[in-house]
Each structure stands twice: as structure tokens, then as C-alpha cells.
Scaffold this motif. Sequence first.
Motif, PDB file in Angstrom:
ATOM      1  N   MET A 248       0.734  -1.120   0.084  1.00 39.48           N
ATOM      2  CA  MET A 248       0.039   0.082  -0.100  1.00 39.48           C
ATOM      3  C   MET A 248       0.819   1.377  -0.071  1.00 39.48           C
ATOM      4  N   ASP A 249       1.913   1.105  -0.384  1.00 37.41           N
ATOM      5  CA  ASP A 249       2.955   2.477  -0.548  1.00 37.41           C
ATOM      6  C   ASP A 249       3.017   3.053   0.720  1.00 37.41           C
ATOM      7  N   HIS A 250       3.111   2.491   1.905  1.00 39.37           N
ATOM      8  CA  HIS A 250       3.451   3.202   3.263  1.00 39.37           C
ATOM      9  C   HIS A 250       4.737   3.567   3.394  1.00 39.37           C
ATOM     10  N   GLU A 251       4.783   4.833   3.932  1.00 36.89           N
ATOM     11  CA  GLU A 251       6.113   5.422   4.073  1.00 36.89           C
ATOM     12  C   GLU A 251       6.985   4.479   5.284  1.00 36.89           C
ATOM     13  N   ASN A 252       6.317   4.029   6.199  1.00 38.90           N
ATOM     14  CA  ASN A 252       7.077   3.460   7.340  1.00 38.90           C
ATOM     15  C   ASN A 252       6.891   1.954   7.517  1.00 38.90           C
ATOM     16  N   MET A 253       8.131   1.383   7.882  1.00 36.80           N
ATOM     17  CA  MET A 253       7.999  -0.057   8.074  1.00 36.80           C
ATOM     18  C   MET A 253       8.675  -0.316   9.337  1.00 36.80           C
ATOM     19  N   PHE A 254       8.516  -1.530   9.849  1.00 37.17           N
ATOM     20  CA  PHE A 254       9.051  -1.791  11.348  1.00 37.17           C
ATOM     21  C   PHE A 254       9.178  -3.335  11.264  1.00 37.17           C
TER      22      PHE A 254
ATOM     23  N   CYS B  34       6.514  -7.802  11.271  1.00 34.19           N
ATOM     24  CA  CYS B  34       6.823  -6.667  10.586  1.00 34.19           C
ATOM     25  C   CYS B  34       5.452  -6.032  10.577  1.00 34.19           C
ATOM     26  N   ALA B  35       5.602  -4.829  10.247  1.00 32.75           N
ATOM     27  CA  ALA B  35       4.420  -3.835  10.335  1.00 32.75           C
ATOM     28  C   ALA B  35       4.551  -2.664   9.406  1.00 32.75           C
TER      29      ALA B  35
END
Lengths: 110, 114
Positions: free
Chosen positions: A27-33, A91-92
Motif C-alpha cells: 500500500m505504498d506506506h512510508e514507514n515499516m517496522f 513486520c508492520a
Amino acid sequence: DVKVTQSSRYLVKRTGEKVFLECVQDMDHENMFWYRQDPGLGLRLIYFSYDVKMKEKGDIPEGYSVSREKKERFSLILESASTNQTSMYLCASSDRLEVTFGSGTRLTVV
Amino acid sequence: AQSVTQLDSHVSVSEGTPVLLRCNYSSSYSPSLFWYVQHPNKGLQLLLKYTSAATLVKGINGFEAEFKKSETSFHLTKPSAHMSDAAEYFCVVAFNQAGTALIFGKGTTLSVSS
């Protein structure tokens, strides 16, 4: 719906091996964890990334590194796996306050 | 310092009785707050979130939570427990609008007996 996909559900690796855990979001998210989850300790942040090639250490980065070469993919690397890295890894990804988690990878280091 | 405390590590209820899972936070800001649920061997699923709109937030599966600023609490409730509610629940606080400063509570395991 946002999907966060972790490539492996279960992994068994030997002590000293280099281990790659892969995570892809669509979904083209900026943040990943990357988090690890252990009984009684809850979720602890290992690393996060707020843009391609950008990363920040979390609470427990020792023994781990990460790579984010493309926006949709965030890899967690265990440089030399040890038994105390046996855990569930989650992962998030997020876009501001919408955080979506993957199903997790249960890693066992023997 | 920012922190999140889930006051009970384990809550046991009977099917059909109310559920209360407690969460307190410490912050000098007005944070955003979330409850997530994790069923065995699954990832975390968002139940509900508070982001400075109505203080009573309704979520999925009949759960709701009330943000009480004076008590710095965000307790999760459900009027009538179902067996399928048995899971681990996490209270999560976001201390910035970018969503990169998340703090997780240590989780509350909810057991539901018939």
C-alpha cells in the motif's frame, strides 16, 4: 485492505548462520517496522524505516541489521544467528496512524 | 517519559459476562491510542483506535474503549464475552502523528470459559 506479507511462517536456522527475514507491503506506506515478540516482554522494536534507504534503531538493535532498497520491502538480517534470537518476528507498515502487521515469522535458532 | 501499562497480564471471564482490560499511559502530549488483538499464531489485528475525536470509540466484534484524559486511561470493554474473544490484547500508544513512535503494552491474555 493493506497487506503485509512475511515470506516465511516458520524458520529453523543454525547458530552462526546469516538469516534474512523478508517483509513486503502493498500500500505504498512510508514507514515499516520490525518487532520481536517474546512471552512476558510484549513487542519490542528492533528497527524501523521511514523511507527508502533510511533506518532508525529501535530498542533492541544489537545483533540485527536491516535493508530497505525499495519502498515496499523491508528486510531484517541476523548477521550471525544466536539461540537468544529465537523468537516471533513481526513486520508492520504504517501510513501516519494506520499500522498493519504481518502474520509473523517464528524463528528457531538451534 | 512516555510509557504504557496494561494493568493485568491475565484476565479470566465466563462466556456472556463483561470484559474489562485496563490500560494506562504516561505522556506529556495528547497521544493516539489503539487496541490490537492477537489470536494464537496470528499477527496483530486492529480492534479500535482513538485519534482525538470522540472519547468513546467503538471497534470490531463489539469492543469499545473510552479515552479518559484526566485518568490517562484507555480501558477496553465488551458487554458480553464470547469464546472466540480468547486471545492476547495489546494497548498501543502513538506519540507522534507520523506513527513512528509507537509504544506497546506488555499484553493481556484473555481467557473465556464456558
